[in-house]
Design a protein around this motif. Structure first.
Motif, PDB file in Angstrom:
ATOM      1  N   VAL A   9      -2.819 -10.029  -1.597  1.00  0.00           N
ATOM      2  CA  VAL A   9      -2.226 -11.307  -1.171  1.00  0.00           C
ATOM      3  C   VAL A   9      -0.885 -11.077  -0.474  1.00  0.00           C
ATOM      4  CG1 VAL A   9      -1.359 -13.525  -1.997  1.00  0.00           C
ATOM      5  CG2 VAL A   9      -3.400 -12.524  -3.017  1.00  0.00           C
ATOM      6  N   THR A  10      -0.139 -10.144  -1.002  1.00  0.00           N
ATOM      7  CA  THR A  10       1.193  -9.935  -0.447  1.00  0.00           C
ATOM      8  C   THR A  10       1.315  -8.658   0.356  1.00  0.00           C
ATOM      9  OG1 THR A  10       1.792  -8.921  -2.550  1.00  0.00           O
ATOM     10  CG2 THR A  10       2.387 -11.237  -2.256  1.00  0.00           C
ATOM     11  N   ASP A  39       1.740  -6.314   9.509  1.00  0.00           N
ATOM     12  CA  ASP A  39       1.469  -7.383   8.546  1.00  0.00           C
ATOM     13  C   ASP A  39       0.105  -8.001   8.818  1.00  0.00           C
ATOM     14  OD1 ASP A  39       3.845  -7.073   7.165  1.00  0.00           O
ATOM     15  OD2 ASP A  39       4.953  -8.240   8.668  1.00  0.00           O
TER      16      ASP A  39
END
Lengths: 237, 419
Positions: A9-10, A39
């Motif tokens: 998730v991160t 990212d």
């Protein structure tokens, strides 16, 4: 070992730390990257001259080669801590690849090429056909049952993009995706690739020596070989 | 339907269809040869042993026991050295036989041998141990110039009840033999199949046969236009060529009679079952050479699988590398290549069994026509399954090296753009 599901998730789609690779019999590293992060959903282009280590980087990030030093994390998972079957499965589920010459499976239809990628995923088998059909339709392939060798180069490129995105990867690696295309078609192909990655929230790492399209990406990195880095340092002195 | 390893393997085979078909055919031919040889070997011996029926002794004046059995029980050719009727009666009186059957061979109709005998042939002699003669139509011969047809003879010659035929002097295939067209024989019965050489024979009474030959003798003396009947027979006309005999359950007596007859230079005595066993010992060396050759063919087909798959690896390196990039493990590509070789072994094995069955039918027909022996090559279903299993296993062994090449394929090298 970290469980990929627990941190995805991160975690960034790609994180490289202190990566270096030396080929057997050579003291000089073919590739050296201190740090690189891509990212989720980010699109970066990496340019570099011949011998700068672009292909080596892609092979290391795809887990097809083991680095001499450093780590490559995909979606939070240390790729090279996985071995054999586990790494192959992880690659199939998490990384999509688009090659300069497409590398489609000849003798198979466009639909079968995309479904071949889904064979190695966790996506339920019952939905493979419909997912592949939807992807090909979105990318404008009117005849998904036609054998790929009968498609035009541009259509083959679209099938390759569909295949790369079939398993909802966190990261798509594109190796010189425009090298075999004329400028107009190259632009169209990049549009398709970038749009498709955006639509599926996949990060895109595109390596090329073609600087014409660098402005289209969120970020541009220039890869210099360790020798070039040394020469630059000496010039600075 | 989703894609599977099976789709990849079968499509890959279809893409290289010529090579795949040739490899499968080479396996099929090898499996077919081995299967045919194994089934022929068993069926041949069984058929020969079966064909001797319940005869314990075959007594004749032939040159040896084996020719005697082959000629008088399997109709290989016409026996020589006749036995007079008086000698036969003397033989009967001299030993404690349970039964004897006089037989005479020497005439034919087209390619069917004519067996002249009496009613004891159908009552005492069993064509195969534990079986008896049954008629599919009509009745046994009772009067002179009546014939009963073996099932195969009736079918091949297209004869049915009430048809008339004329015998030719000499065994089947004799060129220019005299046709006794002055004596027409009526078909009065057709026998059920027995699975022995007797199925291709025509049976008639000894008297009928004797009259034919007495007529020849009398024509030489009295000229053409005469008639000959049973009353015209003289001792010299009444000859037979072999005696089927049995002492029943009296094993002790059998040994005594056998040794007595063996000591008597006038007679040739054969134990049919032993003679057939001896024959198969003689041919077993040839048989083993053929079997060794068939196994060599099978091994060479294994090598052809190895070469076909190994050579295809060069073309398929890219495909394997792409599959690896898509997430296929080394083990999975290894098993895909092994699956392909197993498929070749399976299809080749199945076609091979089909070829062997077809070959068996052809060989069986040729043997019946040329040698008169009914051999139906067949194996139990387990035997066929075992052969297919061996074919698959051998193919898998042949596929290990190409599969290992696939296992070791370097993805980076295979996908590197051509310079």
């Amino acid at each position: 070992m970290q469980h990929p599901e627990s941190i995805s998730v991160t975690a960034p789609a790609l994180q490289i730390d202190a990566l270096a690779h030396r080929y057997a019999g050579s003291q000089q590293p073919a590739l050296q990257i201190e740090r690189l992060q891509v990212d989720r959903g980010e699109q970066i282009v990496m340019t570099g001259s011949s011998g700068s280590g672009k292909s080596t980087l892609l092979n290391l990030v795809a887990g097809l080669m083991n680095p001499s030093e450093g780590t490559v994390r995909i979606d939070g998972t240390d790729l090279h801590a996985l071995h054999g079957h586990a790494r192959d499965r992880f690659r199939g589920r998490t990384i999509g690849m688009v090659f300069q010459t497409h590398h489609l499976l000849t003798g198979f239809s466009a639909l079968e090429n995309v479904m071949a990628a889904l064979m190695f995923s966790d996506i339920p088998r019952g939905s493979h056909r419909s997912r592949a059909q939807t992807l090909l339709e979105t990318l404008g392939i009117p005849t998904p049952n036609q054998r790929v060798e009968r498609l035009s180069i541009g259509q083959q490129q679209r099938v390759a993009i569909a295949r790369a995105l079939a398993c909802k990867p966190a990261l798509v690696l594109a190796d010189e995706p425009t090298a075999s295309l004329d400028p107009d078609n190259a632009s169209v192909a990049l549009d398709l690739l970038q749009d498709a990655c955006r639509a599926s929230s996949a990060a895109l790492l595109c390596v090329t020596h073609d600087r014409r399209f660098v402005d289209r990406f969120d970020r541009h990195e220039h890869l210099t070989s360790p020798i070039e880095q040394l020469q630059g340092a000496l010039e600075g002195v | 339907m989703a894609m599977s390893d099976w789709n990849i393997v079968t499509r890959s085979m279809r893409t290289r269809s010529f090579s795949s078909i040739v490899t499968i055919l080479s396996v099929a031919i090898a499996v077919g040869l081995v299967t045919l040889l194994i089934s022929m070997r068993d069926a041949g011996e069984n058929s020969f042993k079966r064909g001797t029926g319940n005869v314990q002794m075959l007594i004749s004046k032939e040159s040896g026991p084996l020719p005697s059995v082959l000629n008088s029980m399997f109709y290989a050719s016409a026996p020589g050295n006749p036995i007079t009727w008086a000698q036969y009666l003397e033989l009967q009186r001299s030993y404690p036989f349970a039964w004897t059957v006089p037989t005479q061979l020497g005439d034919s109709y087209q390619d069917a041998p004519v067996m002249s005998t009496d009613e004891s042939f159908f009552s005492d002699f069993q064509p195969a141990q534990g079986t008896s003669w049954t008629l599919q139509a009509g009745e046994h011969f009772d009067e002179p110039f009546e014939v009963v047809l073996g099932s195969d003879a009736a079918a091949r010659l297209g004869l049915s009840l009430a048809d008339s035929i004329a015998f030719q002097h000499g065994a089947p295939g004799t060129q220019g033999g005299h046709v006794h067209d002055e004596f027409m024989f009526n078909v009065v019965g057709i026998l059920e199949p027995t699975g022995t050489a007797h199925d291709r024979a025509i049976f008639t009474s000894l008297e009928s046969s004797w009259i034919l030959h007495a007529h020849d003798r009398r024509e030489a003396i009295f000229g053409h236009g005469i008639t000959t009947g049973i009353d015209d027979l003289v001792d010299d006309d009444m000859k037979i060529t072999a005696v089927y005999a049995s002492l029943g359950e009296r094993r002790g007596a059998l040994v005594q009679v056998l040794s007595a007859l063996l000591r008597d230079p006038e007679w040739t005595v054969a134990n049919p079952s032993d003679s057939v066993g001896g024959l198969f010992e003689i041919v077993s060396n040839i048989d083993q050479v053929l079997l060794a050759m068939a196994i060599a063919v099978m091994l060479s087909s294994g090598v052809s699988i190895l070469l076909a798959l190994y050579n295809s690896m060069e073309q398929r390196r890219k495909q394997i590398a792409v599959l690896r990039v898509l997430g296929a493990s080394r083990r999975r590509v290894f098993s895909m290549v092994l699956t392909e070789s197993a498929i070749i072994g399976l299809i080749g094995g199945a076609i091979g069994i089909g070829l062997a069955l077809l070959g068996g039918v052809i060989v069986s027909k040729i043997l019946v026509q040329r040698v008169g022996i009914v051999i139906e090559p067949s194996l139990p279903i387990d035997g066929y399954l075992m052969i297919v299993l061996v074919s698959v296993a051998l193919s898998c062994v042949a596929g290990v090296l190409p599969a290992f090449v696939a296992y070791r394929t370097s993805v980076v090298r295979a996908l590197r753009p051509a310079m």
